[in-house]
Design a protein around this motif. Structure first.
Motif, PDB file in Angstrom:
ATOM      1  N   GLU A 221      -3.298   6.207   3.532  1.00  0.00           N
ATOM      2  CA  GLU A 221      -3.043   4.864   3.643  1.00  0.00           C
ATOM      3  C   GLU A 221      -4.198   4.306   4.796  1.00  0.00           C
ATOM      4  O   GLU A 221      -4.805   3.168   4.361  1.00  0.00           O
ATOM      5  CB  GLU A 221      -1.529   4.525   4.417  1.00  0.00           C
ATOM      6  CG  GLU A 221      -1.451   3.136   4.612  1.00  0.00           C
ATOM      7  CD  GLU A 221       0.050   3.052   5.205  1.00  0.00           C
ATOM      8  OE1 GLU A 221       0.354   4.017   5.854  1.00  0.00           O
ATOM      9  OE2 GLU A 221       0.344   1.780   5.337  1.00  0.00           O
TER      10      GLU A 221
ATOM     11  N   LEU B   6       1.034  -1.197  -0.194  1.00  0.00           N
ATOM     12  CA  LEU B   6      -0.083  -0.004   0.131  1.00  0.00           C
ATOM     13  C   LEU B   6       0.811   1.287  -0.142  1.00  0.00           C
ATOM     14  O   LEU B   6       0.667   2.245  -0.710  1.00  0.00           O
ATOM     15  CB  LEU B   6      -0.745   0.067   1.232  1.00  0.00           C
ATOM     16  CG  LEU B   6      -2.300   0.932   1.405  1.00  0.00           C
ATOM     17  CD1 LEU B   6      -3.012   0.827   0.133  1.00  0.00           C
ATOM     18  CD2 LEU B   6      -2.870   0.598   2.515  1.00  0.00           C
ATOM     19  N   LYS B   7       1.844   1.286   0.796  1.00  0.00           N
ATOM     20  CA  LYS B   7       2.775   2.525   0.937  1.00  0.00           C
ATOM     21  C   LYS B   7       3.485   2.738  -0.587  1.00  0.00           C
ATOM     22  O   LYS B   7       3.731   3.956  -0.870  1.00  0.00           O
ATOM     23  CB  LYS B   7       3.763   2.002   1.812  1.00  0.00           C
ATOM     24  CG  LYS B   7       3.687   2.611   3.450  1.00  0.00           C
ATOM     25  CD  LYS B   7       4.707   3.088   4.176  1.00  0.00           C
ATOM     26  CE  LYS B   7       4.157   3.737   5.529  1.00  0.00           C
ATOM     27  NZ  LYS B   7       3.786   2.661   6.546  1.00  0.00           N
TER      28      LYS B   7
ATOM     29  N   LEU C 242       0.975   4.225  -2.742  1.00  0.00           N
ATOM     30  CA  LEU C 242       0.751   5.667  -2.409  1.00  0.00           C
ATOM     31  C   LEU C 242       1.925   6.589  -2.603  1.00  0.00           C
ATOM     32  O   LEU C 242       1.937   7.826  -3.129  1.00  0.00           O
ATOM     33  CB  LEU C 242       0.436   5.753  -0.695  1.00  0.00           C
ATOM     34  CG  LEU C 242      -0.916   5.331  -0.580  1.00  0.00           C
ATOM     35  CD1 LEU C 242      -1.017   5.287   1.114  1.00  0.00           C
ATOM     36  CD2 LEU C 242      -1.913   6.362  -0.676  1.00  0.00           C
TER      37      LEU C 242
END
Lengths: 235, 248
Positions: free
Chosen positions: A219, A176-177, A180
């Protein structure tokens, strides 16, 4: 010129297993899109269809340019060719030394793939993609197998290139990071047959930091959405 | 050092077994003693006609081998690239493979009589199916992921064949050469014996005709030695050429 990707009502099944169910989507020129979703949601199939390696059973995918580069999950380097020859394989007239310099591989021109570590092979994989000056760059979990320092430097190098060339980027990741940090749009998919659950616009500065509070807020928002989907499925 | 010593012991044991058989088990015309064969060998080596015969056989072997390799690999590559073409050609390859050498011999004698074409043609047809099928299997074994990569990057077909196909086929080409060299020598000698006009096979026929058994053995030994030397030289050359396609 960066590619524009228009996807109209695509479906894909393997035998009876329907993996993609009626996607409508447009990826604008120079846009960076990340695709997140559970395993088996057809993410890689989607990338392969955009790259022309597979055809949808129904619907259409239109690309405004065919200059596509693909950073595969595994490096897919030709084992009996040097790093230089692997890059020249896709673009014989390119300045190999320059791209290797930019990707911190200077001096490794004459190495064979087997003489490089996994992380360095993945760097060559990215160098091969960038050396064609792509209009569309596809990344299929390209950084998954790398350790953190290698991953961070490679992501930095990729972003540097994107800032210079502004190609369209389409990537699949489980991180996810990473999504992003790299993307300005994130698609969240349901389990197979995959539908687009959320089309999430990231309104962050182009030059980002992993500790940016806004990034962390995005997030947690995304995590909430994904948890909601999991809870919904288990009911 | 140790392995070459063992190799020499192996040869020594073979010669000892030969001598024992020649003296006590099947003495006389079938298996002459080593000394007699050795003397015949020395006589052969002082005769320039034998060198000419050996050269005659050697060029036929090299030509047949070259034809098998070039046509076998090129056609095998085409067959491997197109399933439809392979399915169409497979029965023909199977027929060529199944036809006995004697049938080819009869046809060759009808077509060209006694001469140099027959042995080359027979050796070529005997080995072509193996070269074709080995190449096809090499093509079907190559890494599809590399081909996919080439497809995404729209690499021209010629470069894909040179850099991916050829590299993947190198172990198979080495295998073809490995099997073919010895076989080509044997087939050329038999074909020369039966329909040739010159060469070691013809000399063996003539020695048999005059019941000169030590000469048959000496010529055979010469053919074996030449076969082994050719094999070693070709493999050395192939090893050097194929280095370009070797992973580190």
């Amino acid at each position: 010129m960066a590619a524009r990707v228009e996807i109209t009502d695509i479906c894909k099944a393997y035998g009876r297993l329907k993996v993609i169910d009626g996607w409508d989507l447009t990826i604008g020129q120079g846009e960076r899109m990340a695709v997140l979703g559970p395993s088996g949601a057809g993410k890689t199939t989607f990338l392969r269809m955009v790259a022309g390696l597979e055809q949808p059973d129904a619907g259409k995918i239109r690309l405004s340019s065919t200059k596509t580069a693909f950073v595969f999950q595994e490096p897919r380097l030709i084992p009996w060719r040097t790093v230089r020859d692997n890059l020249r394989f896709v673009n014989p007239s390119a300045d190999v030394s320059a791209i290797l310099q930019q990707l911190r591989l200077a001096g490794f021109e004459d190495y064979m793939p087997a003489q490089l570590s996994g992380g360095m092979q993945q760097r060559v994989n990215l160098a091969r993609a960038l050396i064609i000056n792509p209009d569309l760059l596809i990344l299929d979990e390209a950084f998954t197998s790398l350790d953190l320092p290698f991953k961070l430097t490679l992501i930095q190098d990729l972003l540097e290139h994107w800032h210079k060339q502004r190609f369209t980027m389409l990537m699949v990741t489980h991180d996810l990071k990473e999504a992003l940090y790299l993307a300005d749009r994130i698609l969240v998919l349901s389990a197979a047959p995959a539908r687009i659950l959320h089309d999430f616009a990231i309104r962050l500065d182009e030059h980002r930091s992993f500790s940016d509070p806004e990034l962390l807020r995005h997030e947690s928002e995304l995590l909430d959405l994904m948890t909601e989907e999991i809870n919904h499925r288990s009911q | 050092m140790k392995s070459s010593f063992r190799f020499l012991i192996g040869i020594g044991l073979f010669l000892l077994f030969w001598e024992i058989c020649a003296r006590w088990i099947m003495p006389g015309i079938i298996l002459p003693e080593l000394g007699i064969v050795g003397r015949e060998m020395l006589r052969l080596l002082s005769d320039t006609a034998v060198y000419q015969a050996a050269l005659q056989t050697l060029w036929k072997v090299l030509l047949a081998l070259g034809l098998v390799l070039v046509l076998g690999i090129v056609l095998g590559l085409l067959l491997g690239l197109s399933t439809a073409f392979y399915q169409m050609m497979r029965p023909i390859i199977m027929i060529i493979q199944a036809v006995p050498v004697v049938s080819w011999l009869s046809l060759v004698i009808f077509a060209w009589g006694i001469g140099w074409k027959g042995p080359i043609f027979i050796a070529f047809l005997s080995l072509l199916p193996m070269a074709l099928l080995t190449t096809v299997s090499g093509v079907s074994n190559l890494d599809r992921k590399l081909l996919e990569m080439a497809r995404v990057y729209q690499v021209p077909r010629g470069r894909v064949i040179r850099d991916i196909y050829l590299g993947s086929l190198i172990p198979f080409i080495v295998a073809i050469v490995d099997v073919s060299i010895g076989q080509t020598w044997k087939v050329i000698l038999v074909a020369e014996y039966l329909c040739g006009s010159s060469g070691l096979g013809v000399d063996i026929l003539s020695a048999r005709y005059y019941v000169n058994i030590p000469r048959v053995y000496a010529l055979t030994l010469l053919a074996v030695i030449l076969g082994l030397i050719t094999e070693r030289l070709i493999k050395l050359w192939l090893g050097r050429v194929s280095q370009r396609w070797q992973p580190a």
